[in-house]
Design a protein around this motif. Structure first.
Motif, mmCIF file in Angstrom:
data_model
loop_
_atom_site.group_PDB
_atom_site.id
_atom_site.type_symbol
_atom_site.label_atom_id
_atom_site.label_comp_id
_atom_site.label_asym_id
_atom_site.label_seq_id
_atom_site.Cartn_x
_atom_site.Cartn_y
_atom_site.Cartn_z
ATOM 1 N N GLN A 1 -2.738 -46.992 -21.178
ATOM 2 C CA GLN A 1 -3.704 -45.902 -21.107
ATOM 3 C C GLN A 1 -2.976 -44.557 -21.086
ATOM 4 O OE1 GLN A 1 -6.451 -46.261 -17.877
ATOM 5 N NE2 GLN A 1 -7.583 -44.416 -18.393
ATOM 6 N N SER B 1 -8.414 -45.871 -23.010
ATOM 7 C CA SER B 1 -8.453 -46.753 -21.851
ATOM 8 C C SER B 1 -8.174 -48.176 -22.292
ATOM 9 C CB SER B 1 -9.814 -46.688 -21.151
ATOM 10 O OG SER B 1 -10.835 -47.110 -22.024
ATOM 11 N N ILE C 1 -11.625 -53.278 -19.996
ATOM 12 C CA ILE C 1 -11.995 -53.520 -18.601
ATOM 13 C C ILE C 1 -11.821 -55.006 -18.286
ATOM 14 C CG2 ILE C 1 -13.933 -53.540 -16.985
ATOM 15 C CD1 ILE C 1 -15.015 -51.099 -18.587
ATOM 16 N N ILE D 1 -16.292 -52.198 -11.747
ATOM 17 C CA ILE D 1 -15.880 -50.973 -12.430
ATOM 18 C C ILE D 1 -15.189 -50.017 -11.470
ATOM 19 C CG2 ILE D 1 -16.687 -48.976 -13.742
ATOM 20 C CD1 ILE D 1 -16.835 -51.720 -15.186
ATOM 21 N N GLN E 1 -11.522 -50.457 -10.655
ATOM 22 C CA GLN E 1 -10.580 -50.080 -11.705
ATOM 23 C C GLN E 1 -10.545 -48.571 -11.918
ATOM 24 O OE1 GLN E 1 -10.628 -53.003 -15.112
ATOM 25 N NE2 GLN E 1 -12.254 -53.938 -13.894
ATOM 26 N N ARG F 1 -12.843 -46.379 -12.260
ATOM 27 C CA ARG F 1 -13.765 -45.842 -13.254
ATOM 28 C C ARG F 1 -15.122 -45.619 -12.596
ATOM 29 N NH1 ARG F 1 -12.166 -48.666 -19.008
ATOM 30 N NH2 ARG F 1 -10.077 -49.335 -18.422
ATOM 31 N N GLU F 2 -15.911 -44.788 -13.214
ATOM 32 C CA GLU F 2 -17.212 -44.441 -12.657
ATOM 33 C C GLU F 2 -18.292 -45.302 -13.308
ATOM 34 O OE1 GLU F 2 -19.976 -42.741 -10.278
ATOM 35 O OE2 GLU F 2 -17.805 -42.372 -10.193
ATOM 36 N N ALA G 1 -19.172 -47.282 -18.161
ATOM 37 C CA ALA G 1 -18.002 -47.004 -17.327
ATOM 38 C C ALA G 1 -17.400 -45.704 -17.830
ATOM 39 C CB ALA G 1 -16.988 -48.134 -17.410
ATOM 40 N N ASP G 2 -17.336 -44.705 -16.964
ATOM 41 C CA ASP G 2 -16.871 -43.368 -17.363
ATOM 42 C C ASP G 2 -17.669 -42.838 -18.548
ATOM 43 O OD1 ASP G 2 -14.997 -43.333 -15.350
ATOM 44 O OD2 ASP G 2 -13.343 -43.996 -16.618
#
Length: 250
Positions: A40, A86, A89, A103, A106, A108-109, A147-148
């Motif tokens: 990443q 990224s 996931i 999520i 890791q 991430r939002e 995610a994000d």
């Protein structure tokens, strides 16, 4: 062939196999990203270098990298180059599978959005799985998870309407099935069964997931039960295959 710096050189592409060169190159690059060759935030080699490596012109490379950008794997930064956005996931499938928790772990939002909801009479296969009388009413939720801000999955889920009368309202407010169930007194639940398959995305799925029309999706068919073992949810989730790696936990 692998060079001393970890890059691959002199790759021979199949020019008569029925698959466009740019798509073959895109798959090779995705494989390198999944394998960790570029982590990443790493910068991809320049177009000219990739063109030499694969023995094609820069236009072909540009189209292959554009495919990765469309899938959210890389992004181009003006004057700086193209960078890995990224890594896929890691999504474990176990007795306690929670999207938001997976999520968040890791860094991430997570996010969830209600696309549509319906109240419908349960089909026979659903009354069987949910152990309900024939003709029972169900809530059906169509949801999108991100995610994000990048779409990860779309899901269709069914819940007994009599037991969870306000489930749609609570999900719309929180974006969380766990919180919506908790509002009805189900503070914990577990996964009794998961079936996994793969297929090509349907048009609506591709549009919602922001993936090419012919991209693959991973499909999980799920049965969740409460702490007493009573079925509470049947769900079918379609994951963008290039954005997740499903792992079955024992």
């Amino acid at each position: 062939m692998t060079a001393t710096d970890g890059s691959t050189t002199g790759i021979s592409m199949e020019r008569s196999g029925g698959v466009a060169l740019w798509r073959q190159i895109a798959e090779r690059l995705k494989g390198d990203i999944r394998a960790g060759l570029w982590g990443q935030g790493a910068k991809l080699p320049a177009e000219a270098e990739l063109a030499r490596r694969f023995g094609v012109n820069r236009h072909t490379i540009r189209r292959a990298v554009g495919e990765l950008a469309n899938e959210g794997l890389v992004s181009s930064r003006q004057g700086r180059g193209t960078f890995v956005e990224s890594a896929p996931i890691s999504y474990p499938i176990g007795s306690r599978t929670r999207f938001s928790e997976i999520i968040s772990r890791q860094a991430r939002e997570p996010g969830g959005r209600l696309i549509a909801s319906f109240r419908e009479t349960a089909a026979p296969w659903l009354t069987d799985k949910l152990q309900l009388p024939a003709g029972s009413a169900l809530h059906r939720l169509e949801t999108l998870h991100v995610a994000d801000g990048i779409p990860v999955s779309v899901s269709t889920a069914w819940f007994p309407a009599a037991r969870f009368p306000d489930l749609v309202l609570h999900y719309a407010e929180t974006g969380s099935v766990t919180k919506a169930l908790a509002a009805h007194g189900v503070t914990d639940y577990s996964r009794a069964r998961t079936d996994i398959s793969a297929r090509i995305a349907e048009p609506d799925e591709a549009r919602l997931l922001q993936i090419p029309p012919d991209a693959p999706v991973l499909v999980t068919a799920v049965l969740n039960v409460d702490t007493g073992g009573k079925p509470i949810q049947v769900a079918r989730t379609r994951f963008a295959a290039e954005r997740v790696q499903l792992t079955v936990e024992s």
